[in-house]
Write a protein that holds these residues in place. Sequence first.
Motif, PDB file in Angstrom:
ATOM      1  N   LYS A  84       0.823  -1.211   0.000  1.00  0.00           N
ATOM      2  CA  LYS A  84       0.000   0.000   0.000  1.00  0.00           C
ATOM      3  C   LYS A  84       0.855   1.258   0.000  1.00  0.00           C
ATOM      4  O   LYS A  84       0.587   2.212  -0.702  1.00  0.00           O
ATOM      5  CB  LYS A  84      -0.941   0.012   1.207  1.00  0.00           C
ATOM      6  N   GLU A  91     -13.985   2.129   8.294  1.00  0.00           N
ATOM      7  CA  GLU A  91     -13.614   1.508   7.021  1.00  0.00           C
ATOM      8  C   GLU A  91     -14.799   1.336   6.076  1.00  0.00           C
ATOM      9  O   GLU A  91     -14.607   0.989   4.907  1.00  0.00           O
ATOM     10  CB  GLU A  91     -12.943   0.157   7.276  1.00  0.00           C
ATOM     11  N   PRO A 125     -14.235   4.281   3.120  1.00  0.00           N
ATOM     12  CA  PRO A 125     -12.774   4.365   3.029  1.00  0.00           C
ATOM     13  C   PRO A 125     -12.252   5.707   2.535  1.00  0.00           C
ATOM     14  O   PRO A 125     -11.143   6.095   2.885  1.00  0.00           O
ATOM     15  CB  PRO A 125     -12.410   3.230   2.065  1.00  0.00           C
ATOM     16  N   ILE A 126     -13.018   6.443   1.736  1.00  0.00           N
ATOM     17  CA  ILE A 126     -12.541   7.709   1.207  1.00  0.00           C
ATOM     18  C   ILE A 126     -12.230   8.692   2.331  1.00  0.00           C
ATOM     19  O   ILE A 126     -11.324   9.521   2.226  1.00  0.00           O
ATOM     20  CB  ILE A 126     -13.571   8.318   0.221  1.00  0.00           C
ATOM     21  N   THR A 181     -11.027   7.879   5.256  1.00  0.00           N
ATOM     22  CA  THR A 181      -9.880   7.448   6.053  1.00  0.00           C
ATOM     23  C   THR A 181      -8.598   8.090   5.527  1.00  0.00           C
ATOM     24  O   THR A 181      -7.498   7.756   5.964  1.00  0.00           O
ATOM     25  CB  THR A 181      -9.731   5.914   6.049  1.00  0.00           C
ATOM     26  N   GLY A 182      -8.771   9.011   4.592  1.00  0.00           N
ATOM     27  CA  GLY A 182      -7.652   9.770   4.051  1.00  0.00           C
ATOM     28  C   GLY A 182      -7.942  11.257   4.099  1.00  0.00           C
ATOM     29  O   GLY A 182      -8.991  11.691   4.583  1.00  0.00           O
ATOM     30  N   PRO A 241      -4.281   8.238   1.820  1.00  0.00           N
ATOM     31  CA  PRO A 241      -4.590   7.546   3.092  1.00  0.00           C
ATOM     32  C   PRO A 241      -3.860   8.180   4.271  1.00  0.00           C
ATOM     33  O   PRO A 241      -2.695   8.563   4.167  1.00  0.00           O
ATOM     34  CB  PRO A 241      -4.103   6.116   2.845  1.00  0.00           C
ATOM     35  N   ARG A 252      -3.551   6.062  -4.060  1.00  0.00           N
ATOM     36  CA  ARG A 252      -4.608   7.058  -3.860  1.00  0.00           C
ATOM     37  C   ARG A 252      -5.887   6.366  -3.423  1.00  0.00           C
ATOM     38  O   ARG A 252      -6.119   5.200  -3.738  1.00  0.00           O
ATOM     39  CB  ARG A 252      -4.875   7.827  -5.155  1.00  0.00           C
ATOM     40  N   LEU A 253      -6.717   7.077  -2.668  1.00  0.00           N
ATOM     41  CA  LEU A 253      -8.051   6.585  -2.343  1.00  0.00           C
ATOM     42  C   LEU A 253      -9.030   7.104  -3.381  1.00  0.00           C
ATOM     43  O   LEU A 253      -8.990   8.283  -3.745  1.00  0.00           O
ATOM     44  CB  LEU A 253      -8.472   7.044  -0.945  1.00  0.00           C
ATOM     45  N   GLU A 254      -9.902   6.230  -3.841  1.00  0.00           N
ATOM     46  CA  GLU A 254     -10.880   6.606  -4.857  1.00  0.00           C
ATOM     47  C   GLU A 254     -12.265   6.712  -4.224  1.00  0.00           C
ATOM     48  O   GLU A 254     -12.604   5.951  -3.316  1.00  0.00           O
ATOM     49  CB  GLU A 254     -10.895   5.586  -5.995  1.00  0.00           C
TER      50      GLU A 254
END
Length: 368
Positions: free
Chosen positions: A49, A147, A150-151, A153-154, A192, A232-234
């Motif tokens: 990750k 969680e 998830p978006i 969590t960043g 993240p 990256r978080l999507e």
Amino acid sequence: MRFTCEKTLLQTMITITSRTVAAKSPIPALEGILIEAGEQLQLTGYNLKTGIRTLVPAEIQEEGDIVVSARLFNEIVRRLPDEVVNVSTDRSLITIRCGASQFQIQGSSPEEYPDLPSVEFQNSISLPQRTLMSMLNQTLFAVSHDESRPIHTGELFEVEDGTLTIVSVDGYRLALRREPVTSGPNCSFVVPAVSLNEVAKICGDIDEPVEIVQGSQHIMFKTGSVTLISRRLEGTFLDYKHSIPTSNPISVTVDRRQLIASIERCSLIVTEQQKSPLRCTLENNLLKLQTATALGTVYDECGVVSNGGDLEIGFNNRYMLDALKAAPEDVVQLTLNTPISPCVIVPEEGQGNQFLYMVLPVRLRARA
């Protein structure tokens, strides 16, 4: 492979690289550090990750590469005398010499180590290390740990017209920091929090720049001899611009340290088992703070400068403390509206708009 380098330099880079080594992994090589001696000495740690690659000043006598247990390598080098370290390999055997000390440990083939992802250049941002470290330290506390979304969590990085805005939210509060940066076109992406925590540790209180390179799937942070690559978080991040109230009629100016001290005194009887909202009553130029749990009751008060609005509102004590402790100004302004409207914390009027925190209130039970 054979190289020599100063013990202190090697130890520093092993410590940094180890931060992204997997503690447990179905790929055993990821529990180690990849050592590559070519034109330069490179150390790599990667957990699929986030990855960190460091360059270590060294004299390379023979090129080569190998994977070594991160935990063991770190402990060995840490305990060596402060002298020049000699490292050599014979197939999978690594020999480490320093002064009168000598270790021989087993390594593994670098062919088992996955490649760090490449970052296809789309855009870049540059700012001083101390600035990025400050922005992260003052926003990461508000990142969500849920969680299921998830978006959040960043943190959102948003560049508009030469200004970088970093935003974090967790459903109960929002933290925002702005700073001018050197950048290309406007852009936005989400990184993240686990990766940003490592970035904050890598940055120092210095003006050396950090370059942030945006790729299609990954983000790269590069400063000096350290490079961190994160996925990256999507997803769709909260539309924070429309979530922040812009017309709260009640304004309260307060010394941040005094308010922190009052809340901390009230928090002495609030625990994970004994939770209770902080009841805040604003009357003229006085903010009265009260809380009650099975352990007892607390009353405290803090002098403020108010525009005259009276209000009773409840807050989670920890959320208020987190925001106030992160605020970079000694005097802050709290803007409020109703008992169910968010509280916005900004710098004292006239001190700029570099930071903003928003905290949602807690519904209070009617007084007995």
